[in-house]
Motif scaffolding. Structure first.
Motif, PDB file in Angstrom:
ATOM      1  N   GLY A   1       0.819  -1.207   0.000  1.00 54.89           N
ATOM      2  CA  GLY A   1       0.000   0.000   0.000  1.00 54.89           C
ATOM      3  C   GLY A   1       0.850   1.251   0.000  1.00 54.89           C
ATOM      4  O   GLY A   1       2.012   1.233   0.405  1.00 54.89           O
ATOM      5  N   VAL A   2       0.275   2.338  -0.469  1.00 56.53           N
ATOM      6  CA  VAL A   2       0.952   3.632  -0.522  1.00 56.53           C
ATOM      7  C   VAL A   2      -0.018   4.692  -0.004  1.00 56.53           C
ATOM      8  O   VAL A   2      -1.200   4.669  -0.334  1.00 56.53           O
ATOM      9  CB  VAL A   2       1.379   3.998  -1.970  1.00 56.53           C
ATOM     10  N   VAL A   3       0.472   5.590   0.820  1.00 57.63           N
ATOM     11  CA  VAL A   3      -0.326   6.727   1.284  1.00 57.63           C
ATOM     12  C   VAL A   3       0.350   7.990   0.787  1.00 57.63           C
ATOM     13  O   VAL A   3       1.543   8.198   1.011  1.00 57.63           O
ATOM     14  CB  VAL A   3      -0.440   6.770   2.822  1.00 57.63           C
ATOM     15  N   VAL A   4      -0.396   8.836   0.103  1.00 60.09           N
ATOM     16  CA  VAL A   4       0.177  10.061  -0.450  1.00 60.09           C
ATOM     17  C   VAL A   4      -0.629  11.257   0.027  1.00 60.09           C
ATOM     18  O   VAL A   4      -1.850  11.212   0.110  1.00 60.09           O
ATOM     19  CB  VAL A   4       0.206  10.022  -2.000  1.00 60.09           C
ATOM     20  N   LYS A   5       0.080  12.319   0.389  1.00 62.54           N
ATOM     21  CA  LYS A   5      -0.582  13.566   0.755  1.00 62.54           C
ATOM     22  C   LYS A   5      -0.707  14.403  -0.512  1.00 62.54           C
ATOM     23  O   LYS A   5       0.281  14.676  -1.196  1.00 62.54           O
ATOM     24  CB  LYS A   5       0.226  14.324   1.802  1.00 62.54           C
ATOM     25  N   ILE A   6      -1.906  14.794  -0.845  1.00 64.20           N
ATOM     26  CA  ILE A   6      -2.160  15.515  -2.083  1.00 64.20           C
ATOM     27  C   ILE A   6      -2.401  16.988  -1.814  1.00 64.20           C
ATOM     28  O   ILE A   6      -3.146  17.360  -0.920  1.00 64.20           O
ATOM     29  CB  ILE A   6      -3.393  14.933  -2.812  1.00 64.20           C
ATOM     30  N   VAL A   7      -1.714  17.836  -2.585  1.00 63.23           N
ATOM     31  CA  VAL A   7      -1.975  19.274  -2.555  1.00 63.23           C
ATOM     32  C   VAL A   7      -2.419  19.652  -3.955  1.00 63.23           C
ATOM     33  O   VAL A   7      -1.651  19.558  -4.907  1.00 63.23           O
ATOM     34  CB  VAL A   7      -0.722  20.069  -2.159  1.00 63.23           C
TER      35      VAL A   7
END
Length: 612
Positions: free
Chosen positions: A171-177
């Protein structure tokens, strides 16, 4: 008889108070690194959201370890694993929690390629290049990436399992702006959002957010205090309390002096002025003490202000007394080692597990900057081959960092026979691969990239099973996405320092590649990076290795512990690793391979020479 009647009536009157008490919720997992488990989580049947505490003090959901738990979400470990059934995901969908839309799942053996990721393929691919399933040379061609609609709060279980993929890789968690990935990209983890079931039970000064549970379609809600209030907002917990108000006077001194107050107000102000005068006199008597203590106070205040400015950091902060108790007063008996930037001690915080406590030396003008740099960077990355930061302390003008404890010491200690008699080649090769994977994550999975700047064998830590962690990020720097280098004064350790970086002050990802090349040569030879007991032309290990490998005389410098090498495949493996090291040590940085390629090549060498 009357006394008995009174006694019975008394019991009846107090009985409701017993029956109305809330069930007990155990919020302690002895020895766990997770501190201050917030409401509504706990480990007993009386807790609204129940977790499990294992016998080795790990907090888990299903079979997955919880790395971080806050009032907003949970971060759960999902290590890369080949052949894990997709249905395993059901452990992450409970009555009160589910994966949020910040997640992307990497899956294999799909009926057709499903690439709907909000994370760009160019960002994911470098991480997958170091993962091999079923001996495939190009695992990426068999991996699909799924993420849902970011307008939704959660990823639906049915949507994930209907993709036609059989196995869940990671799994991957990404913070999106906006529409682009931001700096923070966590790999091999899942972010879970949580809620309480039913109708709102928030305090009066809280805002209730109601929504439909993604698990069963029932009512769900979360509480949060309004602006100007502190707390978690739940009636059953701390609720909301008004923030401390700023006191202002009803009638100020100028109004009193010019006669604009009423009689009662003037009398009140007069009393206030007398009190202020007395306070001023007392203040003068304390001025001397204040002056003597001002320097230390300013220093501590500066540390705290700097810490507060580092937004987004959620690691626990410990008092100086707790650190003293943990290290038995910084006892020499608990000292693990001393380096250029501080001394590391073994200790226990409270009744928890062993941790490593680094006390920073105060001999550099940018001590605090380096400490804060390490906290910021380690808080933004998550990788199984990068050391975890568990807490810090800024009391008594000391900067102290607390890490997970690695009981097998450093790679350098094993290579120099300070621990054990030596490492077999399969273990050394695995260590090299895991170091490469950790550094590759810094270079390719982060946006902007992170340059470690101090890769060396004594910064490589090992656990009981020789699993590897890259440590010491005090000198690390963020790269610039749209630039090939950043200009900065050379910092690092002699023997590992990139000669081009030293010459032109251009720090790039290839500077870490050079340092890693030196570490690979150490792994092959067990020689020190710099040793003045060697001949003048051989003091620098990198120069010695380039000379011997270039001339085809690698056998002259192979660690005697590895000899005699009767297995042809082992000898071929050592030679191939030496060839990779030779390329990493190229004087021209443009000739060095990127870390993702290095990690990829080392994995190929291992796969072709050893049964895993």
């Amino acid at each position: 008889m009357i006394d008995l009647t009174i006694f019975i009536l008394t019991l009846i009157s107090i009985f409701p108070s017993f029956t109305s008490q809330k069930p007990y919720c155990n919020q302690t997992c002895p020895g766990s690194i997770l501190n201050n488990i917030p409401y509504p989580f706990g480990f007993s049947s009386g807790c609204e959201i129940r977790l499990n505490c294992t016998t080795n003090s790990t907090v888990v959901i299903g079979e997955f370890a919880v790395q971080k738990l806050t009032q907003d979400d949970l971060l759960v470990s999902l290590p890369a694993k080949c052949g894990r059934e997709v249905k395993t995901l059901h452990h992450l969908y409970g009555e009160n929690y589910a994966p949020t839309s910040d997640n992307a799942f990497l899956m294999e053996n799909c009926t057709e390629k499903v690439l709907t990721c909000s994370v760009p393929e160019s960002t994911i691919q470098p991480n997958l290049q170091v993962i091999y399933c079923g001996g495939q040379e190009d695992v990426y061609s068999n991996v699909s990436c799924y993420s849902g609609d970011r307008n939704d709060m959660f990823l639906g279980y049915d949507n994930v399992t209907k993709t036609g993929c059989r196995f869940l890789l990671s799994g991957v968690v990404v913070k999106i702006v906006g529409a682009k990935p931001a700096v923070s990209l966590n790999v091999q983890v899942v972010k879970l959002g949580w809620w309480l079931r039913g109708r709102c039970r928030c305090s009066d000064d809280a805002i209730c957010t109601e929504f439909v549970s993604p698990v069963d379609g029932g009512g769900a809600y979360r509480c949060g205090c309004k602006d100007g209030y502190d707390g978690d907002g739940y009636i059953a917990s701390s609720g909301c309390r008004k923030a401390k108000p700023v006191v202002s006077s009803h009638c100020n001194t100028l109004k009193f002096m010019f006669g604009h107050c009423k009689g009662s107000e003037r009398a009140g102000v007069l009393v206030g002025i007398i009190a202020i005068g007395a306070a001023l006199i007392s203040s003068i008597s304390l001025m001397y003490c204040y002056t003597r203590r001002r320097t230390n106070a300013n220093s501590r205040g500066k540390s705290n202000r700097r810490f507060c400015k580092a937004k987004g950091i959620t690691i626990p902060i410990y008092s100086y007394k707790e650190i003293q108790n943990a290290t038995n007063g910084f006892s020499d008996k608990q000292k693990l080692g001393t380096g250029g930037y501080g001394t590391v001690y073994k200790g226990k915080i409270g009744k928890g597990e062993w941790v490593a406590i680094k006390r920073i030396k105060h001999q550099y003008g940018d001590d605090i900057d380096q400490v804060m740099n390490e906290i910021i960077l380690l808080s933004s990355v998550n990788h199984p081959n990068l050391v975890r930061l568990l807490g810090c302390s800024f009391d008594k003008n000391d900067q102290i960092l607390i890490y997970e404890f690695m009981p097998n010491g450093t790679l350098s200690e094993h290579l120099q026979r300070e621990r054990g008699s030596g490492l077999p080649w399969p273990v050394r090769l695995t260590i090299a691969i895991e170091i490469a994977q950790g550094i590759a994550c810094l270079h390719s999975a982060m946006n902007p990239p992170i340059y470690h700047r101090d890769v060396k064998s004594c910064n490589i830590l090992l656990d009981y099973n020789f699993k590897t962690k890259v440590a010491d990020f005090g000198l690390s720097r963020l790269g610039i996405t749209d630039s090939s280098h950043i200009s900065t004064a050379p910092r690092g350790t002699p023997g590992y320092l990139d000669p081009q970086y030293h010459q032109n002050f251009h720090l790039t990802d290839k500077s870490d590649v050079y340092s890693f090349g030196v570490v690979m040569v150490e792994i092959i030879t067990a020689l020190k990076a710099v040793d003045f007991s060697r001949r003048h032309s051989e003091v620098n290990l990198a120069s010695l290795a380039v000379d011997r490998i270039g001339k085809g005389n690698l056998d002259e410098i192979i660690d005697p512990f590895l000899k005699p090498i009767e297995d042809v495949s082992t000898l071929n493996s050592i030679r191939k690793v030496a060839e990779v090291a030779f390329r990493c040590l190229a004087h021209d940085s443009d000739m060095r391979p990127p870390m993702t390629e290095v990690a990829n090549e080392l994995e190929h060498i291992k796969a072709s020479n050893f049964a895993t």
